[in-house]
Design a protein around this motif. Sequence first.
Motif, short mmCIF file in Angstrom:
data_model
loop_
_atom_site.label_atom_id
_atom_site.label_comp_id
_atom_site.label_asym_id
_atom_site.label_seq_id
_atom_site.Cartn_x
_atom_site.Cartn_y
_atom_site.Cartn_z
N GLU A 237 0.83 -1.40 -0.02
CA GLU A 237 -0.11 0.03 0.16
C GLU A 237 0.77 1.12 0.00
N GLN A 238 2.15 1.05 0.02
CA GLN A 238 3.05 2.17 -0.04
C GLN A 238 3.26 2.90 -1.30
N LYS A 281 -6.45 -10.81 4.04
CA LYS A 281 -6.00 -9.22 3.45
C LYS A 281 -4.93 -9.26 2.42
N ILE A 282 -3.94 -9.95 2.81
CA ILE A 282 -2.66 -10.11 1.78
C ILE A 282 -3.41 -10.28 0.33
N LEU A 283 -4.11 -11.33 0.26
CA LEU A 283 -4.51 -11.70 -1.34
C LEU A 283 -5.52 -10.45 -1.72
N GLU A 289 -3.88 -3.85 -5.87
CA GLU A 289 -2.74 -3.10 -6.02
C GLU A 289 -1.78 -3.70 -7.09
N TYR A 290 -1.73 -5.01 -7.41
CA TYR A 290 -0.77 -5.70 -8.13
C TYR A 290 -1.61 -6.27 -9.35
N LEU A 328 -13.94 -8.83 -7.98
CA LEU A 328 -15.13 -8.20 -8.89
C LEU A 328 -14.35 -7.04 -9.44
N SER A 329 -13.15 -6.34 -8.73
CA SER A 329 -12.60 -5.26 -9.51
C SER A 329 -11.68 -5.93 -10.57
#
Length: 622
Positions: A237-238, A281-283, A289-290, A328-329
Amino acid sequence: MCRRAGRQDGSRPRWRYQLLLILTQTHSPQICVDGLVGRTAADRDRGNDNKNTLPEAKKCYTSQCLERIAGVLAVSQLPLLMDPVKKMVLETTKSKTISKLEDLLKCLVSGLLKNPLITPTVSMVFCYQLLNESIAFEKSNKATPTNKTPTKTDIYQIPEAPKRDGIKPKLMRTSNIHLLHQFSLQLLSTLLKRGVVTSKEQGELLDPFVDSLAVCLNSADVKTQVLAVRCFSQLFEQSVLLPKLCSNVSQLTKFSFHVLRNNTRSTNSGHMLELIFSSFKILTVILREYKDFSLSELEVKTLLTYIADDIHNRNRQATAFSLLKSILSRDIVLPEIPELLERIFELSVVGQSDFVRTQSRHVFLHYLLHYPLGKKLRTYLISLTNQLEYTHKDGRMSALELLGMVITKLPPDLLKEYFLVVFLALSTMLVSDVDAECRKGAAITIEQLVNRAGNDNLKDKVWNLTSAWLADKKLKHKYLAVLLIESLSKHLTRKRAAGIVLKWVGALVKTVDKELIVPHLPVLVSPVHREVKNTEGPACEIATEVMSFLRDHLGNEILSSALVTATKTQLERKKKRKRETALAAIADPESRAKKKVKVNLAKREKRKEKYKMLKAKQFKSH
């Protein structure tokens, strides 16, 4: 008379600050650690130091003292603080002492973060050095497996009797090294959470952490794994892109799925539950983000299975909704998604908590707007309008909010197609719902619908329906028409508004019995008479027709009497208003003067506009 040393502004007295500086420059950290977990602490636990029965003497304030010291020491004195702690961590084997050390390390994290002399850059360097040092120490002290073959014993020989004290377990120096891992990771996680990494140079200091965090994922301690995954999530998230982080995405994904598959889904407490949450959360962060990384179809189906179970689990609903939004995103299309989204749509109405209903609304709205639904869109919208008649108020309000969101976000072409379906459902709710808040919400949503329509043909249909309901014999339809006029009055032109009101008066007089209508006739005749007198008004023609109808239907005598009463009432109201205005001017002359100035300025502007119009006409004539 002595005064207590201190400042009136509430800041720390200077003598205390100097005392803490003196303590940091001596062997005070070593003494404090000994008082907490060393020989002094052992004597106190055995009762040798309880001669003084004062409550203050029985408590140990060592952790708070070290926290204060950590808040003022210089960078060069960090080893003086940490060396005694690290030594005790590596030497102790007692569970009670380990618990005390855990609390102490938490206090040190808090103290270091408050220290104005230790910048974020220094903190990150300190974290990296300590974490790598503890990892290297753990690797170097691991027991190496031996290749010695066990000696064969004679089967005829009687074995020795077992000793009473049993076999003594072997002690490893690295058994508590996870405490130092946790200390470093907690400090790093707090720094990242506070957003102290603001420059590119500070971001470059984070890249070397990735390899160390990957090692911590393989730790035998679950809490260490939790903190490592948490730090990974915060690194994603940085604002600074880390090269090593991108290369470890695959490893993080494998680790998360390993945790989710090999741990029971019924875990509801402890560090293992935290690890499951952290894996979800990491998934979620990776999917959000990636964008260059994608999951396999089997992995997505596995996550959808977990989500389908967790949306009904109160402890896991938050992570389930976040993960579903991330999936979904990506606009992933699978046969399992429509079935799951139907359950989400149901939860948006029947959910037991506001959180579940709100999250369900947002997820289902994204599905409606971004997925190719075709004819299913009409089915969903009709089903949504049907939910406006749900039994419980919270469910109806949630369906109303979702419908308002759809109206706001739906493309104009699709909104035009389903305009009348939505309008009729909202109109029914406006007149038939038993709850005032729901009726108010329906009126607001109807305004949103008419605002988004933007098409005069659609608005004409609305006013035609309203006029038809107004002229209908059923009082329920007339009441609905009046409510719609009240809700949509700002969208009416002057002519259309006056016409609807005048037609409503005529329809009401025609429908209701003469004995019932005569007592209320002065109120009904007043707007008609006002429009008749305004010969230049847009509704003068309609008002004249309605007045003729009233004269023919009621008789000239009854109508004249009603007009006299209406005129008299209007004059009395005008006199009363003037009287109240005069009294208000006496009571508050300043406010009255301001109003008078405002009125005069408005008149002046009006005269200026009139003068400009006259000039323009004269110029055109010449």
